[in-house]
Design an enzyme around this catalytic site. Structure first.
Site, PDB file in Angstrom:
ATOM      1  N   ASP A 218     -68.405  -6.723  70.016  1.00  0.00           N
ATOM      2  CA  ASP A 218     -68.999  -5.330  70.661  1.00  0.00           C
ATOM      3  C   ASP A 218     -70.055  -5.768  71.728  1.00  0.00           C
ATOM      4  O   ASP A 218     -70.642  -7.063  71.218  1.00  0.00           O
ATOM      5  CB  ASP A 218     -69.111  -4.361  69.784  1.00  0.00           C
ATOM      6  CG  ASP A 218     -69.930  -3.266  70.047  1.00  0.00           C
ATOM      7  OD1 ASP A 218     -69.400  -2.697  71.274  1.00  0.00           O
ATOM      8  OD2 ASP A 218     -70.873  -2.515  69.559  1.00  0.00           O
TER       9      ASP A 218
ATOM     10  N   GLU B  69     -79.611   9.477  74.021  1.00  0.00           N
ATOM     11  CA  GLU B  69     -80.407  10.811  74.133  1.00  0.00           C
ATOM     12  C   GLU B  69     -82.134  10.722  73.735  1.00  0.00           C
ATOM     13  O   GLU B  69     -82.884  11.314  74.338  1.00  0.00           O
ATOM     14  CB  GLU B  69     -79.773  11.610  73.299  1.00  0.00           C
ATOM     15  CG  GLU B  69     -78.377  12.374  73.811  1.00  0.00           C
ATOM     16  CD  GLU B  69     -77.916  13.367  73.026  1.00  0.00           C
ATOM     17  OE1 GLU B  69     -78.280  13.632  71.839  1.00  0.00           O
ATOM     18  OE2 GLU B  69     -76.871  14.260  73.464  1.00  0.00           O
TER      19      GLU B  69
END
EC number: 7.6.2.1
Length: 943
Positions: free
Chosen positions: A454, A559
């Site tokens: 990943d 965020e």
């Protein structure tokens, strides 16, 4: 030391709330919008399912289309359902001996040794002492049984402690009196009260909380490994009933127990009204109540039927490649053993035929016992040959060593200790050591050929930092370090915990020229960043009693970075409840009502929030991936702005930054009322509720005015480029599987030296099966050309990736994989990928990651390793031969599903090239030593 407490509400006595993880099936408490200029009661935040969650419509159909369901009377415990006692132990006092022996004898080698022991008990064929022949197998069985018994005793003790914990349960026929009751005595239907920081004893539907809006925070670290806070809600009908009467009565119908921790469908009949319930109304066993004084719920699943117990199956069992090869060698040795025994028995028969008349006078083989005058039991030549065969089996049995299996377990235990004690595998930042979670595949670490990795959190730090922004077509990327912006609340100075780099021109626009049209657009951009999120602001105490730190907590690091960026420019999010947020806008504290919230989902690839502003306007703020956002923007009205933003996005992606596009549009009263009515209708639908709500979100997210885009940096971890280079020099192929856009993935590929300028890139990025087929055919032809060119003058065939001066790199987009995986095209992809030295897959979904690993694993004998840090990497980790989890920022699911866990990607180098090599070499030498030693001993006996 800092202590954490909930953020103080500056405008309401209600405690703060998080806006995280609310499913599409759950309408939230109504928020009055009278101050907006029109009196409309609107539903609370609409929150579709979080990323990668299953669609709840399936369980909904099961509940309402004739599927089985259970009825629970609130406050009336029912003996019909399972009790709350849990048992994780495997054995009891009665079942231990038979079950443990059965499990041990599933090893065929133990059955072989048992047969040898039984043969040795027969007087005619006994070679060793009868007792001595039993000892080796008995010792092995005893040691294994003691180990299993010790582990199971620990499980019994853990179960006893868990079952004897106390919870406050509503006593029947009492006026709200809660009495302590042991967890194991709680039944389905009991009403339980849980205090802050207490663990939930069972799966419960929330009825009421200490917050007037019915809000509660829970931490699910014991369930899914995620440390962030989740938000759950009690329905307003039950919350109001409890506040008026002190209790709740009704009949609850819910689906049968299942493993889906993200799905729940039920309805509650209360006061003649049927109320729908969804995943945001249930709290699960093992979670902890946080930042909420108390919560009351009714038990719907208990004990073994709770979702945490149904998911308690552990990681999949994996078998060592060396042990599989050992089984083949055992079969070969067994054939060799039978051959030697047949040879010995045949030669013995020949000898008996040649010496029939001499047997009575032979010293070691005679028929007559002269002490008693009786003859020996002599059954004839045929039986003597058979008895000799059985005796030879016993004599030559050690060619298959029983001690080898115990030796292998001890060696693996020592290898696990050495790996865990290696300081080169110790991560200072997380203070975590290497953990060996699967002892049976240590030696496979030395045989790895393919490494699937990943990107975010594995190659990078997953600590996002806001770097630059494009606002209304203007690039603001000359950021400089800043000290952050502070706000004053109740004579206390509140400062965001992190400060990010700020652009002087942006600061000047915001602070000195707020009436300018450009400044208004900049303000709207940062208001969108501060409001369009699920961030929970918490306050941390500092040594200075007059100063506090605002810590933004959320499920997404992106965020958090955007919220800190807005705070650094003076737009500070200071409070969030279920119905509104409080934002300090350049020193002016303002309340924005959250009238609707459409959370991010993998289909839309964006999120939006409907906000009631202080100036009585209603605005829709949207942010998401560029591929999703440009499809809902009205390009005809601002073509130049869109083109400039696209150019800036390309620039940011080329620098390796993660990008998001931010947009906004103002809703008129008719548009808002239309959305509100459609949402109310969809939220009460019996069938297809999730699809209806997603359709409503897509309908309102249209004709968006683009505000700008953001660039966030996710820095590479230390030593990643060097580690990848070392693995490639060792002959391994490193593949990157990421969900980022193609430009970002390519930029990271260059940064970590996976891609180089002298590589020839083959890009497959198509939107149909036919175009994917053409691209694969062209790529395959290209690899053949390189192979032919490289084979000229060479007597040996070579791969295209090994051609002189040419290295191929394959780049595949997730959209293309949709049409390739699990079709006839995946064979073509396999041929192209294996010819390339580097493969980079971008925009891939979790199941596509597992599909890529399976592509190699199922078609070659090469060993595969997958490494990741997030929940979206679990399927890939479990699919690979060896799975490695990173202790990262995205929770602990990857670690819990892995075979090995560590703190940094660069630790792969010492793990594979040092420990893996040693583990494989030492285990191989030990097996060969045992076989050769025993073979030498047996062949001497045979001779």
């Amino acid at each position: 030391m800092t202590s954490e407490r909930p953020l103080i509400d500056v405008a309401s006595p209600h405690p703060p709330a998080a806006a995280s993880q609310l499913p599409p099936s759950q309408p939230e408490p109504p928020v009055r919008a009278d101050h907006l200029g029109f009196s409309v009661e609107v539903p609370g935040p609409f929150r579709p399912s979080r990323r990668d969650q299953p669609d709840p419509s399936a369980s909904e159909r099961e509940l309402h289309e004739g599927g089985e369901y259970r009825a629970v009377a609130v406050g009336e415990p029912s003996p019909e359902f399972a009790g709350n006692a849990v048992r994780t132990a495997k054995y009891s006092a009665l079942t231990f001996l038979p079950r443990n022996l059965f499990e041990q004898f599933r090893r065929l080698s133990y059955v072989y040794f048992l047969a040898i022991t039984v043969l040795n008990q027969l007087p005619q064929v006994a070679v060793f002492g009868r007792g001595a022949s039993v000892l080796p197998l008995a010792f092995v069985l005893f040691v294994t049984a003691v180990k299993d018994a010790y582990e199971d005793i620990r499980r019994h003790r853990s179960d006893r402690r868990e079952n004897n914990r106390l919870a406050a349960v509503l006593a029947p026929q009492t006026a709200g009196e809660y009495l302590p009751k042991k967890w194991k005595h709680i039944r389905v239907g009991d009403v339980v009260r849980v205090a802050s920081n207490e663990t939930l004893p069972a799966d419960m539907v929330l009825l009421a909380t200490s917050d007037p809006t019915g809000l509660a925070h829970v931490q699910t670290v014991n369930l899914d490994g995620e440390t962030n806070l989740k938000t759950r809600y009690a329905k307003q009908e039950t919350q109001l009933s409890f506040s008026h009467d002190g209790h709740v009565a009704g009949m609850l119908h819910c689906e049968r127990p299942n493993r889906n921790i993200y799905g729940f469908q039920a309805n509650l009949e209360i006061d003649g009204k049927r109320v729908s319930l969804g995943p945001s109304n249930i709290v699960l066993r093992g979670c902890e109540l946080k930042n909420t004084t108390w919560a009351i719920g009714v038990v719907v699943y208990a004990g073994k039927e709770t979702k945490v117990m149904l998911n308690n199956s552990g990681p999949p069992s994996k078998r060592s490649r060396l042990e599989t090869q050992l089984n083949r060698e055992t079969v070969i040795l067994s054939i060799m053993l039978i051959g030697m025994c047949i040879t010995a028995s045949v030669l013995a028969g020949i000898w008996l035929l040649n010496h029939q008349r001499e047997l009575e006078f032979t010293q070691f083989f005679r028929e007559k016992d002269y002490t008693t005058g009786k003859n020996y039991n002599y059954y004839g030549i045929g039986m003597q040959i058979f008895v000799t065969f059985l005796m030879a089996v016993i004599v030559y049995q050690v060619i298959i060593p029983i001690s080898l299996y115990i030796s292998m377990e001890l060696v693996r235990l020592g290898q696990a200790y050495f790996m865990g004690a290696d300081n080169d595998l110790y991560d200072e930042s997380s203070r975590s050591r290497f953990q060996c979670r699967a002892l049976n595949i240590n030696e496979d670490l030395g045989q790895i050929k393919y490494v699937f990795s990943d990107k975010t959190g594995t190659l990078t730090e997953n600590k996002m930092e806001f770097m630059c922004a494009s606002i209304h077509g203007v690039d603001y990327s000359s950021g400089k370090p800043a000290c952050g912006s502070s706000v004053v609340v109740d004579d206390l100075l509140w400062t965001p915990k992190m400060a990010v780099r700020t652009d002087p021109q942006l600061l000047k626009l915001l602070n000195n020229d707020s009436s300018n049209e450009e400044a208004k657009l900049v303000l709207e951009f940062f208001l969108a960043l501060a409001a369009c999120n699920t961030i929970v602001p918490l306050v941390l105490d500092t040594r200075d009693p007059k100063q506090k730190l605002i810590d933004y907590q959320g499920e997404s690091p992106d965020e958090q970075a955007l919220a800190y960026a807005a705070a650094s420019y003076g737009i500070v999010l200071v409070e969030r409840t279920s119905g509104y947020v409080v934002i300090d806008v350049l020193g002016d504290r303002q309340r924005f009502d959250i009238l609707g919230l459409h959370e991010f989902d993998s289909d839309r690839k964006r999120m939006s929030v409907i906000v009631g502003c202080p100036d009585k306007t209603v605005k829709l703020y949207v942010k998401g991936a560029d591929s999703s956002m440009f499809g809902i923007i009205n390009k005809s009205l601002e073509l130049d702005n869109v083109r400039a933003t696209e150019a800036h996005l390309h620039k940011y992606s080329s620098l390796g930054l993660r990008t998001l596009v931010v947009g906004m549009r103002e809703l008129s009263q008719p548009e808002f009322e239309e959305w509100q009515l459609a949402y109310e209708k969809a939220s009460t639908a019996v069938l297809g509720r999730g699809n209806l709500l997603r359709s409503i979100a897509a309908n309102v997210e249209c004709n968006i005015h683009i505000l700008g885009a953001s660039g966030i940096e996710d820095k590479l971890q230390d030593g990643v480029p060097e580690a990848i280079e070392s693995l490639r020099q060792a002959g391994m192929k490193v593949w990157i599987l990421t969900g980022d856009k193609q430009e970002t993935a390519i930029s990271i590929g260059y940064s970590c030296k996976l891609l180089t300028n002298d590589m020839t890139q083959i890009v497959i990025n198509n939107n149909s099966k036919e175009s994917c087929k053409r691209s694969l055919e062209e790529a395959l032809a290209r690899t053949k050309e390189h192979r032919v060119a490289s084979s000229i003058g060479s007597p040996y065939p070579v791969l295209a990736s090994e051609s002189s001066g040419t290295v191929l790199a394959l780049i595949v987009d997730g959209n293309s994989l949709v049409y390739i995986l699990e079709t006839e095209l995946q064979e073509e992809l396999f041929k192209v990928a294996t010819e390339c030295s580097v493969v980079l897959c971008c925009r891939v979904a979790p199941l596509q990651k597992a599909g890529i690993v399976a592509l190699i694993k199922n078609r070659t004998d090469d060993m595969t390793l997958a490494i990741g840090d997030g929940a979206n990497d679990v399927s890939m980790i479990q699919m690979a031969d060896v799975g490695v989890g990173i202790n990262g920022q995205e929770g602990g699911q990857a670690v819990m599903a892995s075979d090995f866990s560590m703190g940094q990607f660069r630790f792969l180098v010492p793990l594979l090239l040092v420990h893996g090599h040693w583990n494989y070499q030492r285990m191989g030498y030990m097996i060969l030593y045992n076989f050769y030693k025993n073979a030498t001993f047996v062949l001497v006996l045979f001779w």
